[in-house]
Design a protein around this motif. Structure first.
Motif: not given
Length: 86
Positions: A35-55
């Motif tokens: 439940v904790h892992v699935l709850g944070i999954l959307p935030w990880l996807l949103i965080l991945a956008c700027p990280l992919m853009h930078m790298f």
């Protein structure tokens, strides 16, 4: 030749038992905390956008040390010079 090596602290049997124990422990932890892992999954996807853009864009500035002028010249289509009829 006499190979008298001291016995390894991690024998094959010990390694196998440890890996099996670790796999079962990780499976149980993942099951209990899904439940904790699935709850944070959307935030990880949103965080991945700027990280992919930078790298993946490498900054697009002169800070990366790459010469982008050669890259840009290579990407533009080359038009052959037309000969003039004399």
């Amino acid at each position: 030749m006499n190979d008298n090596h001291p016995p390894s602290a991690w024998s094959t049997y010990s390694r196998t038992v440890f890996i099996a124990f670790a796999a079962v422990a990780l499976a149980l932890i993942a099951y209990e905390h899904r439940v904790h892992v699935l709850g944070i999954l959307p935030w990880l996807l949103i965080l991945a956008c700027p990280l992919m853009h930078m790298f993946m864009h490498h900054g697009h500035g002169g800070h990366s040390g790459h010469d982008h002028s050669r890259h840009d010249a290579r990407m533009t289509p080359h038009k052959p010079k037309e000969k003039e009829d004399v």
